[in-house]
Design an enzyme around this catalytic site. Structure first.
Site, PDB file in Angstrom:
ATOM      1  N   PHE A 175       1.474 -32.003  41.754  1.00 22.42           N
ATOM      2  CA  PHE A 175       1.135 -30.898  40.898  1.00 22.42           C
ATOM      3  C   PHE A 175       1.139 -31.060  39.512  1.00 22.42           C
ATOM      4  CE2 PHE A 175       3.615 -28.727  44.394  1.00 22.42           C
ATOM      5  CZ  PHE A 175       2.740 -27.967  45.036  1.00 22.42           C
ATOM      6  N   GLY A 176       1.439 -32.292  39.099  1.00 19.67           N
ATOM      7  CA  GLY A 176       1.203 -32.564  37.768  1.00 19.67           C
ATOM      8  C   GLY A 176       2.177 -33.726  37.347  1.00 19.67           C
ATOM      9  N   ASP A 199       6.331 -28.985  49.644  1.00 21.77           N
ATOM     10  CA  ASP A 199       6.177 -30.427  49.330  1.00 21.77           C
ATOM     11  C   ASP A 199       7.655 -30.956  49.016  1.00 21.77           C
ATOM     12  OD1 ASP A 199       4.876 -32.598  48.519  1.00 21.77           O
ATOM     13  OD2 ASP A 199       4.796 -32.082  46.320  1.00 21.77           O
ATOM     14  N   GLY A 219       3.221 -36.431  40.351  1.00 17.04           N
ATOM     15  CA  GLY A 219       3.094 -35.762  41.511  1.00 17.04           C
ATOM     16  C   GLY A 219       1.977 -35.222  41.939  1.00 17.04           C
ATOM     17  N   VAL A 266       5.124 -35.355  34.884  1.00 10.93           N
ATOM     18  CA  VAL A 266       6.389 -35.060  33.984  1.00 10.93           C
ATOM     19  C   VAL A 266       6.839 -35.876  32.952  1.00 10.93           C
ATOM     20  CG1 VAL A 266       8.743 -34.395  34.529  1.00 10.93           C
ATOM     21  CG2 VAL A 266       7.027 -34.139  36.313  1.00 10.93           C
ATOM     22  N   LYS A 283       6.506 -30.594  32.752  1.00  7.49           N
ATOM     23  CA  LYS A 283       5.713 -30.889  33.766  1.00  7.49           C
ATOM     24  C   LYS A 283       4.311 -30.291  33.299  1.00  7.49           C
ATOM     25  CE  LYS A 283       6.442 -31.024  38.068  1.00  7.49           C
ATOM     26  NZ  LYS A 283       5.623 -31.966  38.525  1.00  7.49           N
ATOM     27  N   GLY A 314       7.388 -39.437  35.808  1.00  5.33           N
ATOM     28  CA  GLY A 314       6.802 -39.378  37.201  1.00  5.33           C
ATOM     29  C   GLY A 314       5.449 -38.725  37.431  1.00  5.33           C
TER      30      GLY A 314
END
Length: 729
Positions: free
Chosen positions: A410-411, A524, A408, A413, A427, A406
């Site tokens: 922040f980064g 978040d 998101g 994964v 991540k 995935g």
């Protein structure tokens, strides 16, 4: 030689010649005897004059010596005390306790390597004492010195509760204060001493001598600190942080300079360096050009002299410092000398700056290494692993797209598999430059220490160049959004699972907000940051990443918004205000998504043509058709719980953060079915085309659910007075 010459009238007759010769001989003898007498007289007079002059000089010197105070010779033993305020009464409990200490401390110090502390009695008659013997003293000398120190203290500071005695062989302090709790805190005492014939300023240049002394003492201090650093890892009780040194100097005046430094063995290496370093920096101004001197403290001391004063061979030997350049005497040498002096000064300054820069660089490297070692120890205690980048690269097959789980805010994964077969989630953060590297380490350590069944466990991290990677436990079932919004799965979650997920998320937030070592505001919370394990229990992911990457926080505001629109509270999205209530808002959106199995920020499918889920649910609420947004197959208590969860979700998405409940109240409402709930008001981000709808229900109503799922309205009280707050913290 005298010659005899006769006058003419004596030469009138040759017959008289024998008589003349006799007379001449007689006169010549008289003259010789007279000359000898005069010579002896002159010699005796000179001797008498010399004797009188010498006697005069002796008398003058003796008078001067009598008028001047006697100098403190280096052979003269040091013995004095400093006294603090406060006195004890004769025959008091304090005096008795002090006598007990005076009897016990000498033996303790001699048997424990020259250092001992002791405390006797209770406040206000409590006495603490410390004894530190010189490192080259044997046990017998140490014991005698400490015993004598108490007598010197009573002589110099009669009746004083706080006294420190300094002797050549030891330093002893006793006090009613808790000075033993403050290792390294000194009140330094400086002393200079010299023989009468010593005159550094006349013998050698002052700057040369001072520089030699400072270099000697720095080397001696470094040796002492090295012993302290080695002693930190020692388990013996007889540690001695004591070093001696000698330095070659001017062979014509002072062939060598001797130095000594000592720290109490209870000190760490850093405390020892701090203590002695402060003393060395002050030598040049209060022991300026003295042939010997010492700086004394109860925790550390140092000493130097142009004459040997310690036993045994020195531990260090330093070469002679370079002598100062000689002054030029040729014509024009003055100007050339000034130019040369300025050039030399500039060159020395440049060299000094280079040396200082190199020292600062080396020191920073050592400091970083020490911090890293300390950090590694903390990581080991916190069960956090520092992974190698190549290991993570191989585990994820070079961060292949096929292993991508995935992506998101922040980064990204990736799924990985370690050589031992353990599956992990890696991540790869978008940025890691928000803080310094050491700060990132500390933040990761904080996150690794957060352990809760509803939080994804952080196993470790990796810093590679400018990249930051976090390693989490791998959760096989993936994120919640796949179960809620993936049509291919067919909404496989039962109501029990949905309710368990809502309650588990609330408990995870409770831990972050209230029960962890530091308060973490997630910022978040959303469906794809909620992972489900094999038992379908929820685990919150990405907690603390906003803190880790830095958000420009200023108290309760932030200059950098992180999160996902649709889940952000209005005060955070618009004004940047940060508080735990922004996570409550996101939780409310999640609750409505879980119950309705509809995603926020999407159009409704047949209920109303609204802009987002909040507007859709609120329109159904005020129109009395809220049952239409839940699973129609739910009956009885399940239906009641679902309606109650919608009510709680609406309370969590209120526009005013003060109207939203805190997380303990949310958990209380979720687990207490009999608890009455306050009526919600219009949620934030509500958009409705029907302006005639009533968006502000009466504040004097409360909603209760019976087991059939029907909603009844009740007055909160007969007389209209508001009930006590039903949301306890």
């Amino acid at each position: 030689m005298y010659q005899c010459t006769m006058p003419p009238w004596l030469l009138s007759s040759v017959s008289e010649f024998p008589r003349q010769s006799s007379l001449c001989a007689e006169l010549q003898g008289k003259r010789v005897r007279l000359a000898r007498r005069r010579k002896n007289t002159q010699t005796n007079s000179s001797i008498d004059s010399l004797r009188r002059a010498m006697l005069t000089v002796v008398f003058v010197v003796a008078a001067v010596l009598l008028l001047l105070p006697p100098p403190l010779s280096m052979a003269q033993p040091m013995e004095f005390s400093t006294c603090a305020s406060g006195a004890y009464v004769a025959n008091s409990t304090y005096e008795s306790n002090l006598a007990v200490l005076a009897a016990a401390l000498p033996a303790n110090a001699s048997s424990s390597g020259g250092y001992a502390t002791a405390t006797v009695g209770a406040v206000p008659d409590k006495v603490s004492a410390l004894a530190l013997c010189r490192g080259d003293d044997n046990a017998t000398a140490c014991r005698a010195c400490v015993a004598a120190a108490f007598g010197v203290a009573r002589r110099d500071c009669p009746g004083s509760k706080d006294a420190t005695t300094y002797q050549d062989g030891c330093i002893v302090r006793f006090s009613d204060q808790r000075f033993l709790d403050f290792i390294g805190v000194n009140s330094p005492v400086s002393e200079d001493y010299a023989d009468a014939a010593d005159n550094i300023t006349a013998a050698v240049p002052v700057a040369w001598f001072n520089a030699a002394v400072v270099a000697l003492m720095n080397a001696t201090v470094n040796a002492t600190v090295a012993l302290a650093a080695a002693g930190d890892n020692s388990t013996t009780n007889s540690k001695k942080y004591f070093a001696t040194a000698e330095e070659d100097f001017d062979p014509n005046h002072y062939p060598k300079i001797y130095g000594m430094a000592q720290c109490a063995p209870v000190m760490t290496a850093a405390q020892c360096r701090s203590c002695l370093g402060g003393f060395v920096s002050s030598i040049s101004w209060f022991l300026n050009a003295k042939p010997g001197g010492r700086v004394l403290g109860i925790w550390c001391n140092l000493r130097y002299s142009v004459k040997p004063f310690y036993d045994g061979r020195p531990m260090l030997h330093l070469s002679a410092p370079p002598p100062p350049p000689l002054a030029a005497s040729q014509p024009g040498a003055g100007r050339r000398g000034r130019v040369a002096g300025i050039s030399a000064a500039v060159a020395c300054f440049v060299v000094l700056m280079l040396i200082l820069s190199a020292c600062a660089f080396i020191r920073s490297k050592r400091k970083k290494a020490a911090k890293k070692d300390d950090l590694l120890k903390k990581m080991a205690r916190g069960k956090c692993t520092i992974f190698d980048f190549l290991t993570l690269k191989e585990a994820t097959e070079n961060f292949s797209e096929k292993h991508k789980l995935g992506e998101g805010g922040f980064g990204t994964v990736y799924k990985g598999k370690l050589p031992d077969g353990q599956e992990i989630a890696v991540k790869k953060l978008i940025e890691s430059c928000g803080h310094g590297l050491n700060q990132i380490h500390n933040e990761v350590l904080v996150l690794a220490q957060l352990q809760h069944k509803n939080l994804v466990r952080l196993q470790g991290f990796c810093v590679h160049k400018d990249e930051m990677l976090l390693v989490y436990e791998y959760i096989k079932n993936g994120s919640l959004d796949n179960f809620l919004f993936d049509v291919s799965r067919g909404n496989t979650l039962s109501w029990d699972q949905q309710y368990n997920i809502i309650l588990g998320i609330a408990k995870g937030i409770m831990y972050l907000h209230e029960d962890s070592s530091i308060r973490i505001i997630h910022r978040d919370l959303k469906a794809n940051n909620i992972l489900l394990d094999d038992d379908m229990d929820p685990k919150i992911a990405d907690f603390g990443l906003a803190r880790l990457l830095g958000g420009g926080h200023t108290h309760t505001k932030t200059t950098r918004i992180v999160g996902t629109y649709g889940y952000m509270a209005p005060e955070y999205a618009i004004h940047g205000n940060v508080s735990p209530k922004i996570d409550i808002f996101s939780f409310g959106v999640l609750v409505l998504e879980i119950v309705t199995k509809r995603k926020n920020c999407s159009y409704g499918d047949g209920i109303t043509d609204t802009v987002n889920l909040l507007s859709e649910v609120w329109s159904c609420w005020i129109n009395g058709v809220i049952s239409q947004v839940i699973d129609q197959s739910l009956e009885g208590n399940f239906r009641n719980q679902a309606l109650r969860c919608i009510h709680i979700g609406l309370l969590c998405v209120q526009s005013d953060p003060d109207d939203r409940p805190d997380i303990p109240s949310v958990i209380f409402m979720l687990t207490r079915d009999e608890m009455e709930l306050q009526p919600p008001t219009q949620p934030a981000f509500f958009f409705d085309r029907d302006s005639n709808s009533d968006s502000q229900p009466s504040e004097q109503r409360v909603f209760v659910y019976d087991r059939s799922g029907a909603i009844y309205e009740q007055d909160m009280s007969v007389n209209g007075i508001t009930l006590t707050d039903i949301y306890p913290r």
